[in-house]
Design a protein around this motif. Structure first.
Motif, PDB file in Angstrom:
ATOM      1  N   ARG A  72      34.500  44.041  91.324  1.00 27.49           N
ATOM      2  CA  ARG A  72      34.503  45.183  90.492  1.00 27.49           C
ATOM      3  C   ARG A  72      35.756  45.180  89.188  1.00 27.49           C
ATOM      4  N   TYR A  73      36.759  44.723  89.869  1.00 27.61           N
ATOM      5  CA  TYR A  73      38.039  44.584  88.857  1.00 27.61           C
ATOM      6  C   TYR A  73      37.847  43.669  88.119  1.00 27.61           C
ATOM      7  N   VAL A  74      37.293  42.434  88.354  1.00 26.50           N
ATOM      8  CA  VAL A  74      36.930  41.415  87.182  1.00 26.50           C
ATOM      9  C   VAL A  74      35.820  41.673  86.532  1.00 26.50           C
ATOM     10  N   ILE A  75      34.981  42.407  86.850  1.00 27.69           N
ATOM     11  CA  ILE A  75      33.852  42.850  86.017  1.00 27.69           C
ATOM     12  C   ILE A  75      34.571  43.801  85.006  1.00 27.69           C
ATOM     13  N   ASP A  76      35.274  45.021  85.527  1.00 30.29           N
ATOM     14  CA  ASP A  76      35.784  45.855  84.448  1.00 30.29           C
ATOM     15  C   ASP A  76      36.733  45.313  83.622  1.00 30.29           C
ATOM     16  N   ARG A  77      37.813  44.389  83.942  1.00 33.79           N
ATOM     17  CA  ARG A  77      38.768  43.900  83.310  1.00 33.79           C
ATOM     18  C   ARG A  77      38.356  42.866  81.985  1.00 33.79           C
ATOM     19  N   ASP A  78      37.114  42.182  82.432  1.00 33.41           N
ATOM     20  CA  ASP A  78      36.971  40.992  81.777  1.00 33.41           C
ATOM     21  C   ASP A  78      35.270  41.062  81.525  1.00 33.41           C
ATOM     22  N   PRO A  79      34.720  41.827  80.767  1.00 30.78           N
ATOM     23  CA  PRO A  79      33.114  41.965  80.500  1.00 30.78           C
ATOM     24  C   PRO A  79      32.725  40.694  79.525  1.00 30.78           C
ATOM     25  N   GLU A  80      33.562  40.267  79.295  1.00 32.18           N
ATOM     26  CA  GLU A  80      33.048  38.738  78.460  1.00 32.18           C
ATOM     27  C   GLU A  80      32.677  37.634  79.446  1.00 32.18           C
ATOM     28  N   VAL A  81      33.162  37.808  80.633  1.00 28.63           N
ATOM     29  CA  VAL A  81      32.486  36.952  81.834  1.00 28.63           C
ATOM     30  C   VAL A  81      31.505  37.605  82.583  1.00 28.63           C
ATOM     31  N   PRO A  82      30.246  37.367  82.217  1.00 28.11           N
ATOM     32  CA  PRO A  82      29.385  37.892  82.968  1.00 28.11           C
ATOM     33  C   PRO A  82      28.992  37.414  84.419  1.00 28.11           C
ATOM     34  N   LEU A  83      29.128  38.148  85.440  1.00 26.72           N
ATOM     35  CA  LEU A  83      28.661  37.852  86.627  1.00 26.72           C
ATOM     36  C   LEU A  83      27.336  38.078  87.120  1.00 26.72           C
ATOM     37  N   SER A  84      26.610  37.579  88.055  1.00 28.83           N
ATOM     38  CA  SER A  84      25.452  37.758  88.698  1.00 28.83           C
ATOM     39  C   SER A  84      25.345  37.809  90.189  1.00 28.83           C
ATOM     40  N   ALA A  85      24.583  38.596  90.787  1.00 32.15           N
ATOM     41  CA  ALA A  85      24.524  38.525  92.258  1.00 32.15           C
ATOM     42  C   ALA A  85      23.558  37.326  92.559  1.00 32.15           C
ATOM     43  N   LEU A  86      22.566  37.004  91.490  1.00 30.36           N
ATOM     44  CA  LEU A  86      21.945  35.756  91.718  1.00 30.36           C
ATOM     45  C   LEU A  86      22.035  34.532  91.047  1.00 30.36           C
ATOM     46  N   PRO A  87      21.580  33.381  91.523  1.00 21.73           N
ATOM     47  CA  PRO A  87      21.880  31.990  90.760  1.00 21.73           C
ATOM     48  C   PRO A  87      21.322  32.426  89.258  1.00 21.73           C
ATOM     49  N   PRO A  88      21.845  31.553  88.358  1.00 17.85           N
ATOM     50  CA  PRO A  88      21.297  31.871  86.908  1.00 17.85           C
ATOM     51  C   PRO A  88      19.757  31.300  87.024  1.00 17.85           C
ATOM     52  N   CYS A  89      19.320  30.701  87.563  1.00 13.99           N
ATOM     53  CA  CYS A  89      17.912  29.912  87.419  1.00 13.99           C
ATOM     54  C   CYS A  89      17.057  31.167  87.946  1.00 13.99           C
ATOM     55  N   GLN A  90      17.476  32.090  88.907  1.00 14.28           N
ATOM     56  CA  GLN A  90      16.794  33.193  89.534  1.00 14.28           C
ATOM     57  C   GLN A  90      16.740  34.208  88.688  1.00 14.28           C
ATOM     58  N   VAL A  91      17.668  34.528  87.965  1.00 14.66           N
ATOM     59  CA  VAL A  91      18.017  35.603  87.055  1.00 14.66           C
ATOM     60  C   VAL A  91      16.904  35.381  85.971  1.00 14.66           C
ATOM     61  N   LEU A  92      16.861  34.189  85.572  1.00  6.44           N
ATOM     62  CA  LEU A  92      16.198  33.587  84.208  1.00  6.44           C
ATOM     63  C   LEU A  92      14.598  33.581  84.569  1.00  6.44           C
ATOM     64  N   ALA A  93      14.152  33.171  85.573  1.00  6.17           N
ATOM     65  CA  ALA A  93      12.830  33.180  86.270  1.00  6.17           C
ATOM     66  C   ALA A  93      12.104  34.395  85.975  1.00  6.17           C
ATOM     67  N   ARG A  94      10.926  34.082  85.550  1.00  6.42           N
ATOM     68  CA  ARG A  94       9.913  35.352  85.215  1.00  6.42           C
ATOM     69  C   ARG A  94       9.093  35.179  86.435  1.00  6.42           C
ATOM     70  N   PRO A  95       8.633  36.405  86.881  1.00  9.80           N
ATOM     71  CA  PRO A  95       7.483  36.747  87.775  1.00  9.80           C
ATOM     72  C   PRO A  95       6.277  36.096  87.483  1.00  9.80           C
ATOM     73  N   VAL A  96       5.588  35.424  88.204  1.00  6.49           N
ATOM     74  CA  VAL A  96       4.042  34.974  87.965  1.00  6.49           C
ATOM     75  C   VAL A  96       3.247  36.423  88.051  1.00  6.49           C
ATOM     76  N   VAL A  97       2.341  36.663  87.245  1.00  7.11           N
ATOM     77  CA  VAL A  97       1.470  37.765  87.367  1.00  7.11           C
ATOM     78  C   VAL A  97      -0.062  37.146  87.653  1.00  7.11           C
ATOM     79  N   ILE A  98      -0.537  37.637  88.527  1.00  6.99           N
ATOM     80  CA  ILE A  98      -2.129  36.680  88.926  1.00  6.99           C
ATOM     81  C   ILE A  98      -3.077  37.789  88.513  1.00  6.99           C
TER      82      ILE A  98
END
Length: 68
Positions: A42-68
């Motif tokens: 949280r300290y890093v997120i609050d101190r430097d918002p220019e460095v976006p962090l993610s709890a998931l790998p970038p490929c999973q964040v960008l992946a779109r769900p498949v709608v059937i």
């Protein structure tokens, strides 16, 4: 605690991180930051918002769900 850099091309200098936090790479070679606990993350997120962090790998964040 582990957080991925939202931009896989981004880098973070170890000197810019708080004590106990370390830059690393996951098994896929993506950049991550290892934090000793939630407070440091949280300290890093609050101190430097220019460095976006993610709890998931970038490929999973960008992946779109498949709608059937």
């Amino acid at each position: 605690m582990l957080r991925w850099l939202a931009d896989p091309q981004a880098t973070v200098a170890e000197a810019a991180l708080p004590a106990g936090a370390r830059p690393a790479r996951d098994m896929a070679g993506l950049p991550v930051i290892l934090f000793p606990d939630e407070w440091f993350c949280r300290y890093v997120i609050d101190r430097d918002p220019e460095v976006p962090l993610s709890a998931l790998p970038p490929c999973q964040v960008l992946a779109r769900p498949v709608v059937i």
